[in-house]
Write an enzyme that holds these catalytic residues in place. Sequence first.
Site, PDB file in Angstrom:
ATOM      1  N   GLU A  31       0.870  -1.158   0.000  1.00  0.00           N
ATOM      2  CA  GLU A  31       0.000   0.000   0.000  1.00  0.00           C
ATOM      3  C   GLU A  31       0.919   1.223   0.000  1.00  0.00           C
ATOM      4  OE1 GLU A  31      -2.638   0.275   3.360  1.00  0.00           O
ATOM      5  OE2 GLU A  31      -3.435   2.190   2.641  1.00  0.00           O
ATOM      6  N   ARG A 258       5.817 -12.688   9.327  1.00  0.00           N
ATOM      7  CA  ARG A 258       6.268 -11.322   9.180  1.00  0.00           C
ATOM      8  C   ARG A 258       7.642 -11.155   9.829  1.00  0.00           C
ATOM      9  NH1 ARG A 258       2.641  -7.398   8.230  1.00  0.00           N
ATOM     10  NH2 ARG A 258       3.381  -5.306   8.731  1.00  0.00           N
ATOM     11  N   LYS A 268       4.703   1.018   8.869  1.00  0.00           N
ATOM     12  CA  LYS A 268       4.764   2.306   8.194  1.00  0.00           C
ATOM     13  C   LYS A 268       4.105   3.394   9.033  1.00  0.00           C
ATOM     14  CE  LYS A 268       3.586   0.134   4.318  1.00  0.00           C
ATOM     15  NZ  LYS A 268       2.582   0.096   3.283  1.00  0.00           N
TER      16      LYS A 268
END
Length: 751
Positions: A31, A258, A268
Site C-alpha cells: 500500500e 512477518r 509504516k
Amino acid sequence: MSEHKDFLRTIVEKDLKSGKYNRIITRFPPEPNGFPHIGHAKSIAINFGIARDYNGYCNLRMDDTNPTTEDTRYVEALKDAVEWLGFAWNGDVRYTSDYFDKLYEWAIELVKMGKAYVDSLDEETMREYRGTVTEAGRRSKYAERSVEENLDLLERMKKGEFKDGEHVLRAKIDMGAANMKMRDPLLYRIRHAYHYRAGDTWAIYPMYDFGHCLSDYIEGVTHSICTLEFENNRDIYDWILETLKLEPPRPYQHEFARLGINYTVMSKRKLLELVEGKYVNGWDDPRLPTIAGLRRRGYTPESILNFCDTIGIAKANSTVDVAQLEFCIRDDLNTKVPRVMCVLDPLKVTIANYEGSEELDAPYYPEDIPKEGSRKVPFSKEIYIEREDFSENPPKGYYRLTPEQPVRLRHGYIITCKEIIKDTEGNITEIIAEYHPNSKSGSDTSGIKVKSAIQWVDAASAKKVEVRLYDRLYSCENPEGLEDLNPDSLKIVKDALIEPAVLLEKPDVRFQFERQGYFFADPIDYTDANPVYNKIVGLKDSWNKKETQKEPATQAKAQTKKVQTEGETLPMSERELALFTKYTAELKLNNMVADILARDEKLSSFYEEALLANNAPVTIANLVANEVAREFKEKERDALMFNGSQIAELAKMIDNGTISNKIAKEVFEEMAKSGENPSKIVETKGLVQISDAAVLEPIIDEIISKNQENVEKFKAGNTKLFGFFVGQVLKATDGKANPQVVNELVAQKLK
Ligand code: ATP
Ligand code: MG
C-alpha cells in the site's frame, strides 16, 4: 538453488509439477502509504525470488484502496526499493485503483446472486452484532433487503449520495461462522475523499478482502503470498473467488511469518510518526529500517538479500536480532572494501627526531583478502592519532601507546612517547614522540616489540571530514513508544581527519576506517567542501548480549532441526549467532572454526568445558572443530572415551612445544581409543617433539649431503625445494621434529 526448499517453494514446485499452473505469477502488493522497510524487503525477496527461480513473473502492484493515506511519493519509493534490490517487475507497475470499474461489476454480480447486501447499521451496533469468539453473531435486519433495493443503494453510494459511514456493502456469508472474519465481511465503504490517481470519481472504495483476491485474479496471479495476520482472511479470499465462479485458473493465498527486528519499529504507521514528528531526519534517515534509510547508511542490496536468506521463511512470527543484519553487512563488506585511516578524535603527535617527509606504501586490503591495490600514505613530523590510543595511566591489558609502551603506526614506524604536553587544566594537548628509523613496516629490523598498530594521519596532508555515527534507534529490544527512543542514536563528529587518498575516490564507495568500522559517503550531504561519511556498522558487535542463553526463537528452532547439507548454509539461531560473535570477536577464532562450533550445541558445550581447564581458545577450538567433531559424528557424548579437560591438556602440550600439531592428531587418535591421558600417551610412545638443535642438526646434515643435486638447484633459485628439505627431516623423525626449529636450521644450512 539449494536442496532445502522453503515451504513456499515446495508448494510452487508441486503446483508446477501437477500442471495446476503452466507459469508462476507472484506479486508484491504494497500500500503506497509510506516508505518500504526491511520487512518489505523480505516480501520482495520472496515474491520476486520465487518468480525468478521458477521462470515466472512477479508483478508490482500498488494496493491503493485507501485514498486518505496514499501518495505518489510513496509509489516512487516503492519502485526504487524493488529496483535497488535488483529485481524487475513484470510489465508496468499495476494499481488496484485501475481495477475499480471491474471490481464494482463483480460487486453488482454478488448482489444479484443474493450474496451481498447493503447494511445500514451504525458502527457500534454492527460490532455488537458480530458476536464473540464463543458466541455466534446476529445478522442485521437490512440483510433482508431485496436485490433491487441493494442495487439501487449501491449505485447511489457510488455516486456519493450518502455520507461516510451511512451504509456499507457486505458479503452474505455466515454470522455464526467460527472464523469471525467470515461473519458477513465488509466489501465496500463510503469515503468522500480525493484519490491520488482516481481523483473524485469514486465515493466508495473496496475493502482489502474484496479488492485483493480479485486483483490477483485479474493479473493471473497463481500464488498470492502474504503475511500471517491474513491467515483468517484466506476463507474470504476463497469464498469470493468461488462464489463468483470465475474461470480457472485462480490464485491461492499462502502465508509466511512477518519479519520483526529488535531495537526498531517496523510498521509504516509508526515510521510515519517518527518522520512527521521530526524524531528522525526524513524517511531516508540512516537510523530507520526503511530501505531508503539502509541504503543511505551504506548497506548494500546484497547484504539485505543475504539477510533475508539467512533468516529463512517461517510460519511462526518471531523477532530477529538486529545483530544478524549487522553481521550480514559486515560479512559482505569485509571482502570488498579498502581499508583506510581516519582519526575521529585527533591528538597531535610531534615526532621530534623526524625531518622532511615521505610516502609510505600501504596496501588497501589485508593479505587474506584476494583483492589488490594500494595507495601512498604521506608521513612527516606532525601527525594525529586517536586520543584514546594514548593512555598516561594505562589500565591492565592496554596495548597502545603509553609513556612506557611503544606502538606501531599502521603502515609506518614504531614510535615511543617522550613527553606529554598538557594545557592549564591538565588536558593532554600533544605528545612529543620519537620514531625508530629502522622499524618501518615491511622492513622492520629494530627488534622492538609492540603490542598493536594504530591508525594515524599526517597533519600536513590530512583532510577534515564530518563523520556521522549511528547507534540503535531505540534503547530497548521491544520499543513501545517514543519514550523508548535512544537519545544517542546519532552522534556527529565534525572534525575528524582522514588520509588524502580517500577523498580522491568516487563518492559512491565504501571504506573500512581501520579499527573504527565501515563507512559510506553520504549520498545526499557529501560535497567536496564538506565531505560527510556515515558509519554503516562497527567492526564487531559492540552491544553486549545480555540474554544469550535465552531460548532460541521458534523460527530458529524449527530451522536448526533441518539437516545441513553440503554447500548450503542454514540461518543461525539467535543463540548460535551470539556464540559465533563471541568466538570471533572475543576469542579470536577464525570464521570457519567459529561457525562449526557455534552451530553445534554439543561441540560448543564441549569446547567451553575444555576452556575452563585451559584458557587456550584458539588451540582448543582447532582440536574440537577438527578431531572432536569427527568423533562426535560417530558417537554419542557419553560413549566418548575422553573429556574436555583431556583436550585441554593436549592443547597445553601443543602450545608449550612438547608435541607438534601433527603428533597431536596421533595422540588424539590414541586417546579416543583408549581414554588414556595425552601426557601418558606421549610418554609411553616417545612422541615428545624434538626441538633440540643438537639432535636435529646431524639429521639435517645427513639429508643435505644425500641430496646434493637438490641443494644445487635450490641455490640456483628453485626456492620451492626448501619444503622438500623440511619434509625430509620431518619424515626422518616420524613427524616429531619441531617444524619451526627445522625451518630455521634448514634455512641456515642452505644459505
Ligand atoms: P506496514 O504495517 O509496515 O504498513 P503492511 O503489511 O501494511 O505493513 P503493505 O504495504 O500492505 O504493508 O505490505 C506489502 C507487502 O509486504 C505485503 O504482502 C505484506 O505482507 C508484506 N510485508 C509488510 N511488512 C512485512 C514484514 N514486516 N515482514 C514481511 N513482509 C511484510
Ligand atoms: Mg498497511
